[in-house]
Design a protein around this motif. Sequence first.
Motif, PDB file in Angstrom:
ATOM      1  N   PHE A 138      32.578  51.189  46.208  1.00  0.00           N
ATOM      2  CA  PHE A 138      33.494  52.320  46.119  1.00  0.00           C
ATOM      3  C   PHE A 138      34.946  51.842  46.145  1.00  0.00           C
ATOM      4  O   PHE A 138      35.771  52.236  45.325  1.00  0.00           O
ATOM      5  CB  PHE A 138      33.272  53.278  47.295  1.00  0.00           C
ATOM      6  N   GLY A 139      35.260  50.991  47.132  1.00  0.00           N
ATOM      7  CA  GLY A 139      36.642  50.570  47.331  1.00  0.00           C
ATOM      8  C   GLY A 139      37.213  49.804  46.169  1.00  0.00           C
ATOM      9  O   GLY A 139      38.413  49.909  45.861  1.00  0.00           O
ATOM     10  N   PHE A 140      36.356  49.046  45.476  1.00  0.00           N
ATOM     11  CA  PHE A 140      36.857  48.187  44.408  1.00  0.00           C
ATOM     12  C   PHE A 140      36.876  48.881  43.050  1.00  0.00           C
ATOM     13  O   PHE A 140      37.297  48.288  42.060  1.00  0.00           O
ATOM     14  CB  PHE A 140      36.002  46.916  44.335  1.00  0.00           C
ATOM     15  N   LEU A 141      36.448  50.130  43.018  1.00  0.00           N
ATOM     16  CA  LEU A 141      36.380  50.841  41.740  1.00  0.00           C
ATOM     17  C   LEU A 141      37.706  50.895  40.982  1.00  0.00           C
ATOM     18  O   LEU A 141      37.731  50.673  39.763  1.00  0.00           O
ATOM     19  CB  LEU A 141      35.873  52.262  41.966  1.00  0.00           C
ATOM     20  N   PRO A 142      38.837  51.240  41.641  1.00  0.00           N
ATOM     21  CA  PRO A 142      40.093  51.287  40.882  1.00  0.00           C
ATOM     22  C   PRO A 142      40.422  49.968  40.199  1.00  0.00           C
ATOM     23  O   PRO A 142      40.925  49.941  39.069  1.00  0.00           O
ATOM     24  CB  PRO A 142      41.143  51.647  41.950  1.00  0.00           C
ATOM     25  N   VAL A 143      40.127  48.864  40.888  1.00  0.00           N
ATOM     26  CA  VAL A 143      40.393  47.549  40.312  1.00  0.00           C
ATOM     27  C   VAL A 143      39.476  47.301  39.126  1.00  0.00           C
ATOM     28  O   VAL A 143      39.910  46.828  38.060  1.00  0.00           O
ATOM     29  CB  VAL A 143      40.205  46.453  41.387  1.00  0.00           C
ATOM     30  N   THR A 144      38.206  47.609  39.300  1.00  0.00           N
ATOM     31  CA  THR A 144      37.245  47.428  38.212  1.00  0.00           C
ATOM     32  C   THR A 144      37.669  48.199  36.971  1.00  0.00           C
ATOM     33  O   THR A 144      37.572  47.706  35.847  1.00  0.00           O
ATOM     34  CB  THR A 144      35.847  47.890  38.660  1.00  0.00           C
ATOM     35  N   CYS A 145      38.157  49.401  37.184  1.00  0.00           N
ATOM     36  CA  CYS A 145      38.553  50.240  36.048  1.00  0.00           C
ATOM     37  C   CYS A 145      39.806  49.707  35.357  1.00  0.00           C
ATOM     38  O   CYS A 145      39.921  49.786  34.135  1.00  0.00           O
ATOM     39  CB  CYS A 145      38.753  51.675  36.514  1.00  0.00           C
ATOM     40  N   THR A 161      47.696  45.044  43.734  1.00  0.00           N
ATOM     41  CA  THR A 161      48.300  45.972  44.705  1.00  0.00           C
ATOM     42  C   THR A 161      47.279  46.985  45.214  1.00  0.00           C
ATOM     43  O   THR A 161      47.158  47.226  46.429  1.00  0.00           O
ATOM     44  CB  THR A 161      49.491  46.714  44.082  1.00  0.00           C
ATOM     45  N   ILE A 162      46.534  47.567  44.306  1.00  0.00           N
ATOM     46  CA  ILE A 162      45.525  48.551  44.692  1.00  0.00           C
ATOM     47  C   ILE A 162      44.438  47.901  45.543  1.00  0.00           C
ATOM     48  O   ILE A 162      43.992  48.469  46.550  1.00  0.00           O
ATOM     49  CB  ILE A 162      44.910  49.205  43.439  1.00  0.00           C
ATOM     50  N   ALA A 163      44.006  46.703  45.153  1.00  0.00           N
ATOM     51  CA  ALA A 163      42.930  46.018  45.882  1.00  0.00           C
ATOM     52  C   ALA A 163      43.296  45.787  47.337  1.00  0.00           C
ATOM     53  O   ALA A 163      42.490  46.034  48.247  1.00  0.00           O
ATOM     54  CB  ALA A 163      42.601  44.691  45.195  1.00  0.00           C
ATOM     55  N   GLU A 164      44.515  45.333  47.582  1.00  0.00           N
ATOM     56  CA  GLU A 164      44.890  45.008  48.961  1.00  0.00           C
ATOM     57  C   GLU A 164      45.141  46.276  49.784  1.00  0.00           C
ATOM     58  O   GLU A 164      44.883  46.299  50.990  1.00  0.00           O
ATOM     59  CB  GLU A 164      46.122  44.105  48.961  1.00  0.00           C
ATOM     60  N   THR A 165      45.594  47.332  49.144  1.00  0.00           N
ATOM     61  CA  THR A 165      45.754  48.607  49.854  1.00  0.00           C
ATOM     62  C   THR A 165      44.402  49.138  50.317  1.00  0.00           C
ATOM     63  O   THR A 165      44.229  49.567  51.464  1.00  0.00           O
ATOM     64  CB  THR A 165      46.435  49.643  48.941  1.00  0.00           C
ATOM     65  N   LEU A 180      39.901  38.469  44.615  1.00  0.00           N
ATOM     66  CA  LEU A 180      38.837  38.983  43.760  1.00  0.00           C
ATOM     67  C   LEU A 180      39.421  39.797  42.607  1.00  0.00           C
ATOM     68  O   LEU A 180      38.991  39.677  41.461  1.00  0.00           O
ATOM     69  CB  LEU A 180      37.882  39.844  44.589  1.00  0.00           C
ATOM     70  N   ALA A 181      40.428  40.630  42.907  1.00  0.00           N
ATOM     71  CA  ALA A 181      41.062  41.448  41.872  1.00  0.00           C
ATOM     72  C   ALA A 181      41.719  40.575  40.808  1.00  0.00           C
ATOM     73  O   ALA A 181      41.587  40.830  39.601  1.00  0.00           O
ATOM     74  CB  ALA A 181      42.095  42.377  42.496  1.00  0.00           C
ATOM     75  N   ILE A 187      36.040  32.223  50.062  1.00  0.00           N
ATOM     76  CA  ILE A 187      36.258  30.825  49.641  1.00  0.00           C
ATOM     77  C   ILE A 187      36.129  30.694  48.126  1.00  0.00           C
ATOM     78  O   ILE A 187      36.986  30.082  47.457  1.00  0.00           O
ATOM     79  CB  ILE A 187      35.263  29.895  50.357  1.00  0.00           C
ATOM     80  N   THR A 188      35.088  31.267  47.558  1.00  0.00           N
ATOM     81  CA  THR A 188      34.864  31.116  46.110  1.00  0.00           C
ATOM     82  C   THR A 188      35.798  31.994  45.284  1.00  0.00           C
ATOM     83  O   THR A 188      36.137  31.652  44.150  1.00  0.00           O
ATOM     84  CB  THR A 188      33.394  31.394  45.770  1.00  0.00           C
ATOM     85  N   TRP A 189      36.218  33.137  45.838  1.00  0.00           N
ATOM     86  CA  TRP A 189      37.246  33.941  45.147  1.00  0.00           C
ATOM     87  C   TRP A 189      38.549  33.151  45.028  1.00  0.00           C
ATOM     88  O   TRP A 189      39.207  33.178  43.993  1.00  0.00           O
ATOM     89  CB  TRP A 189      37.519  35.235  45.901  1.00  0.00           C
ATOM     90  N   GLY A 190      38.915  32.458  46.098  1.00  0.00           N
ATOM     91  CA  GLY A 190      40.141  31.659  46.082  1.00  0.00           C
ATOM     92  C   GLY A 190      40.075  30.534  45.062  1.00  0.00           C
ATOM     93  O   GLY A 190      41.050  30.258  44.344  1.00  0.00           O
ATOM     94  N   LEU A 191      38.927  29.878  44.970  1.00  0.00           N
ATOM     95  CA  LEU A 191      38.768  28.783  44.010  1.00  0.00           C
ATOM     96  C   LEU A 191      38.856  29.297  42.565  1.00  0.00           C
ATOM     97  O   LEU A 191      39.503  28.675  41.717  1.00  0.00           O
ATOM     98  CB  LEU A 191      37.430  28.080  44.246  1.00  0.00           C
ATOM     99  N   SER A 192      38.223  30.430  42.285  1.00  0.00           N
ATOM    100  CA  SER A 192      38.282  30.964  40.914  1.00  0.00           C
ATOM    101  C   SER A 192      39.704  31.393  40.550  1.00  0.00           C
ATOM    102  O   SER A 192      40.139  31.225  39.405  1.00  0.00           O
ATOM    103  CB  SER A 192      37.316  32.146  40.760  1.00  0.00           C
TER     104      SER A 192
END
Length: 474
Positions: free
Chosen positions: A306-313, A347-351, A391-392, A445-450
């Motif tokens: 749910f939370g990551f939906l705005p970013v996905t869109c 911005t949206i992801a961290e909010t 991740l975003a 960890i893997t989000w940071g590497l990517s």
Amino acid sequence: MEIVLFLRFKSTTKEFAAMRFQTAHTPNSLTEGPIAQTLIAFALPLFLGNLFQQLYNTADSLIVGNFLGSEALAAVSSSGNLIFLMVGLVNGISMGAGVVIARYFGAKDYDRMQKTIHTLLAFGLVAGALLTVIGMALSPVMLRLMDTPETVLPNSISYFRTYFTGSLAFVLYNICMGILQAVGDSRHPLQYLIISSIVNIALDLLFVGVFHMGVGSAAAATAISQLVSMSLCMIRLMRSDRAYRVNLRKIRFDGRALHEILQNGLPAGLQNSIISIANVVVQSNINQFGAAAMAGCGAHSRIEGFGFLPVTCFTMALTTFVSQNLGAKAYDRVKKGIRVGIFCSVTIAETIALLIFIFSPKLIGLFTSDAQSIAFGVMHERTTTPFFFLLAYSHCMAAIFRGAGKSTVPMLVMLLCWCIIRVTYVTFAVKFFPVLRTVSWAYPITWGLSTLVFTLYYFKSDWMHAFEKRERRA
């Protein structure tokens, strides 16, 4: 415009009618207008649509967890990564096909767009049938390979097999939705998702809450709702008077179109499967900590969805935006759109991450009243959410390269970071630090590497210059 076309094709009435059809009914375009407003206007219906899609996915967990208990919730949660593994390849190929359709739309090559659309539908029919057979036949074996506890296994198998009876509808809906979004129509998929979400929740409450039919009935509600949304979307395409109209008699494989679909979509599909394989391994490690850990982390995955939906869109909109504008050779517009998309997404992801972090006990408590499950879920949530910006950013970069037709790049980056390194970390780290938090750290960890690898490639490869150079040669 129509006068010119008439003079050019006046000797062939049929060809004139076809060309008039294509030009008089132009689909929505992302190649014009203010960039930020265009992206937001396209992303907003995507967000609302995906919100309802996530709602009816989450309804299974909410209703099952509250009516049938933590072990039933664990059964639904443990099936999630395995389901995505099975459908991820097909959905990725559909996503790549959307890039091809958007590119042809931007270039106004409606004949090739039509062939791509009907080839994609033919592919969906075959893929949906295969997924039904494979999903139902292999579910016990795959769930056991994931170390699903014996107390949870019967419910997991029931949920998994029932879910895959709706494979054909699920695949075709995602294909039809991708076609509409590729030509800039994000409004109608939203309407169909709202309807199917209402159907799913109503059936969940009826099957589970009223008739107490068990975990399998929740999957049946999802399959029925997917059939509803697929039917509505297909009817829309068949009755449309625009250039993307679907004719059932034209559904067949075109060699060139299939090659382009697989060329652009197969890397995206493999990327989805790669991520899913890694997440299945991570889920297997979570399963070793028992049903409470499975339920808590499963609840978090629903909240994260749910939370990551705005970013996905925004990333979905960014893929279509980049693809259409590259097709239209609007390279400066592409660069500006990339900056806007990344800024908005991060911005949206961290909010959202901050809100989830603060309210995590209450959010996990919506799914289960078991104190141990809530504790596991809160720990997992508060370990991963502060790093949502990474991740975003990675998703934005993947969307940009996918829209540019370079879908191999995100596939390789995620193969390295989100599969090989993630699986290696979990496999060895848990042996030295056998607590659930160790598994949770695999994601940040893997989000940071990517993020690091994508940034280096973006600035070092000068991939945009290749498009501009090609235009100058032309």
